[in-house]
Scaffold this active site. Sequence first.
Site, PDB file in Angstrom:
ATOM      1  N   HIS A 287       0.847  -1.194   0.000  1.00  0.00           N
ATOM      2  CA  HIS A 287       0.000   0.000   0.000  1.00  0.00           C
ATOM      3  C   HIS A 287       0.882   1.244   0.000  1.00  0.00           C
ATOM      4  O   HIS A 287       2.044   1.206   0.402  1.00  0.00           O
ATOM      5  CB  HIS A 287      -0.918  -0.003   1.216  1.00  0.00           C
ATOM      6  CG  HIS A 287      -2.013  -1.013   1.130  1.00  0.00           C
ATOM      7  ND1 HIS A 287      -3.051  -1.052   2.018  1.00  0.00           N
ATOM      8  CD2 HIS A 287      -2.240  -2.015   0.232  1.00  0.00           C
ATOM      9  CE1 HIS A 287      -3.872  -2.033   1.688  1.00  0.00           C
ATOM     10  NE2 HIS A 287      -3.397  -2.634   0.621  1.00  0.00           N
TER      11      HIS A 287
ATOM     12  N   GLU B 116       0.862   3.884   1.870  1.00  0.00           N
ATOM     13  CA  GLU B 116       1.313   4.276   3.204  1.00  0.00           C
ATOM     14  C   GLU B 116       2.526   3.458   3.630  1.00  0.00           C
ATOM     15  O   GLU B 116       3.508   3.988   4.162  1.00  0.00           O
ATOM     16  CB  GLU B 116       0.213   4.084   4.249  1.00  0.00           C
ATOM     17  CG  GLU B 116      -1.103   4.737   3.913  1.00  0.00           C
ATOM     18  CD  GLU B 116      -2.064   3.800   3.200  1.00  0.00           C
ATOM     19  OE1 GLU B 116      -1.721   3.287   2.107  1.00  0.00           O
ATOM     20  OE2 GLU B 116      -3.172   3.589   3.713  1.00  0.00           O
TER      21      GLU B 116
ATOM     22  N   CYS C  74      -2.034  -0.864   7.599  1.00  0.00           N
ATOM     23  CA  CYS C  74      -1.294   0.395   7.458  1.00  0.00           C
ATOM     24  C   CYS C  74      -1.484   1.271   8.688  1.00  0.00           C
ATOM     25  O   CYS C  74      -0.562   1.975   9.089  1.00  0.00           O
ATOM     26  CB  CYS C  74      -1.715   1.122   6.185  1.00  0.00           C
ATOM     27  SG  CYS C  74      -1.112   0.310   4.683  1.00  0.00           S
TER      28      CYS C  74
END
Length: 152
Positions: free
Chosen positions: A79, A81, A110
Site C-alpha cells: 500500500h 502508506e 497500514c
Amino acid sequence: MAQNEDKEKQRTDKQMKLDCRYMRMARIWAENSYCLRRKVGALLVKDKMIISDGYNGTPSGFENVCEDENDHTKPYVLHAEANAITKVARSNNSSEGATLYVTSSPCIECAKLIIQAGIRRVVFSEYYRDTDGIDLLNRAGIETLLIGPLQQ
C-alpha cells in the site's frame, strides 16, 4: 480574547490550505502506480517538508503488475502508506510527529504501521472499503481528517 480567536482561525485556515495542497500532490503521486484497479498516493510531511512519498505497487525488483489473471490484487502488493513509511525508515529522517497525506483512508495493517511510526495526523480524501484503520487511528489518538474533492 477575540484577538486569540482571530489568530487561531488564521492558523486553521493556513493549515487547511496546506492540507489541500499536499492532498493534491498525493493525488498526482498516485499516478505513478501501475495498479489498474486503484491508484493510491501518499506523502509524509514534517515541518512543511516532504520527507517521504509512496504509491501502491509491487516491491522493488518485482514486475510492475499488481493484479492477477482474475483481476485480484496480488498479495504482495504494498500500500502507498507502507511504501512511504518504509522509505523514510531507510533514510536519515524521522516520521515522529509527521502528517501523512494519503488519497484513500488507511486499512488496519497500514494503521498499525502509522501508529508505530509516530505519525500524529492522517489526512485522506476518500474512505477505504472499511473503516477499521481509521477507527484504530482514532483509538490511538491520531488526528484524522477527511478532505473531500470539493474542498480541494
